[in-house]
Design an enzyme around this catalytic site. Structure first.
Site, mmCIF file in Angstrom:
data_model
loop_
_atom_site.group_PDB
_atom_site.id
_atom_site.type_symbol
_atom_site.label_atom_id
_atom_site.label_comp_id
_atom_site.label_asym_id
_atom_site.label_seq_id
_atom_site.Cartn_x
_atom_site.Cartn_y
_atom_site.Cartn_z
ATOM 1 C CG ASP A 188 -1.655 1.257 1.171
ATOM 2 O OD1 ASP A 188 -2.396 1.656 0.288
ATOM 3 O OD2 ASP A 188 -1.891 1.911 2.402
ATOM 4 C CG ASP A 190 -1.817 7.509 0.715
ATOM 5 O OD1 ASP A 190 -2.151 8.817 0.688
ATOM 6 O OD2 ASP A 190 -1.971 6.758 -0.464
#
Length: 398
Positions: A188, A190
């Site tokens: 991922d 953020d």
């Protein structure tokens, strides 16, 4: 006391390590026609411990010869009669696990707490291997669970231990061919690969930070689904100059250990990918900056140099993340068991479940409980130890 010739003998050699010890002793065993059943050796701070399980020929006098040789070599030799195992138990493969502890420093207190949890769950420690260099910051404990006991209770107990300690992370993995055979790491973006949430930064720059935060809060409490929350938050960015987005993407603050992780993975031939519910401008910037192989994320629509408040194409939500992971692995000819997925939020859950190893990184409680393992104390480079790499090997990679 010499054991009966029909019994197997466990020979334990201890002392200062130097070249020629095992050569001399195995040579004498070979001359006596002894059958070598098992062998293991470890050297700690120059001190040798060598174990040899042998079956001796009748009336060979081998043990007396070995004792004499040990004295000459400057080591101590002990032996005892044992029942040699006929073979590994049927449950051996399924009950063997590896517990990896990673911290800034591991001392007696930390190892005591860890081994106490293992003992409470009936896990027998068969071998401990130091991973980190030069200080004691990571170890592998090879353990065997009682026959028929699933590892879930132990996994949750180890997670609880790491959360309580705050100073080290603990991971439990089944010992298998694929533990050291991973070939792809998917992350991922953020709050995982970078330390910020890009949409929050853009919202603050556009003066709508509080409104975006309220929508995010509602989504976290289940009052709206992810897709709708993203549409509403992006709509609030309408009119923001695209230069703000590009400037932010060019200066993304990387999470501790991110550069080391990606650099080592690339040098070892791993494929790497970002699969993010964030925005493509940032994801593509990271892809170029770190040399990541693939990047998938949401595309912000831009017209006349301004954000329109809409995205282009299908939203990258939890389901889409899992689908992208599967399709990417399939395209690269990589089994899902050979994929590592790393994330911090609820929309990473399906992706982590599909991967052979799902890692919750500084994550919300729900994801930590559902993931295969969790990292809270260390940086992203802690993942390298979970892949079975040692500090010495990492120094070789550079």
């Amino acid at each position: 006391m010499t054991p009966p010739p029909s019994e197997s003998v466990l020979i334990t050699v201890t002392g200062k390590d130097h070249p020629g010890v095992i050569s001399r002793l195995t040579g004498l065993l070979a001359e006596a026609g002894a059958e070598l059943l098992d062998v293991e050796q470890v050297v700690v701070q120059g001190r040798l411990t060598l174990c040899l399980l042998v079956r001796l020929s009748p009336a060979s006098g081998t043990l007396e010869t070995l004792l004499s040789a040990a004295k000459t070599l400057g080591v101590t030799l002990d032996f005892q009669a044992v029942d040699a195992p006929a073979g590994p138990p049927a449950e051996a493969a399924s009950s063997r696990h590896v517990v990896t502890a990673v911290g800034r420093a591991l001392g007696a207190r930390e190892l005591h707490a860890l081994t106490q949890v293992l003992a409470e769950h009936g896990a027998n420690v068969e071998r401990i291997t130091r991973l980190s260099e030069p200080h004691l910051g990571s170890v592998d404990l090879h353990v065997r669970l009682p026959p028929g006991q699933p590892p879930d209770a132990l996994k949750h107990a180890l997670l609880e231990l790491s959360m309580q300690s705050g100073g080290f992370d603990v991971a439990l993995q089944r010992e298998s061919l694929f533990r050291r055979g991973k070939r792809m790491v998917v992350m991922d973006m953020d709050s995982t690969l970078i330390r910020i949430e890009v949409i929050d930064e853009l919202a603050r720059a556009h003066g709508v930070g509080e409104q975006v935060s309220r929508i995010t809060e509602r989504a976290m409490h289940g009052e709206m689904d992810y897709d709708e929350s993203l549409r509403q938050r992006v709509a609030l960015l309408r009119g923001l100059d695209a230069s703000v987005v590009h400037e932010l993407a060019a200066n993304l603050p990387l999470t501790e250990g991110a550069e080391t992780l990606v650099r080592v993975l690339k040098r070892l031939g791993y494929r790497t990918a970002v699969i993010s519910g964030g925005f493509s401008v940032a994801a593509e910037a990271l892809k170029a900056r770190l040399g990541i192989d693939f990047a998938y994320s949401n595309e912000l629509e831009i017209q006349d140099g301004k954000l329109t408040g809409r995205t282009v194409g299908r939203i990258v939500n939890a389901q889409r993340k899992a689908e992208l992971l599967e399709s990417l692995a399939r395209a690269e000819g990589i089994l899902l068991d050979q994929v590592v997925a790393v994330g911090d939020g609820a929309n990473d859950l399906l992706m982590l479940e599909r991967a052979g190893l799902g890692i919750a990184f500084r994550a919300k409680p729900r994801l930590r409980a559902a993931a295969d393992t969790s990292i809270c104390a260390g940086g992203l480079d802690s993942i390298l130890y979970l892949l079975g790499l040692t500090g010495r090997e990492l120094l070789e990679v550079g």
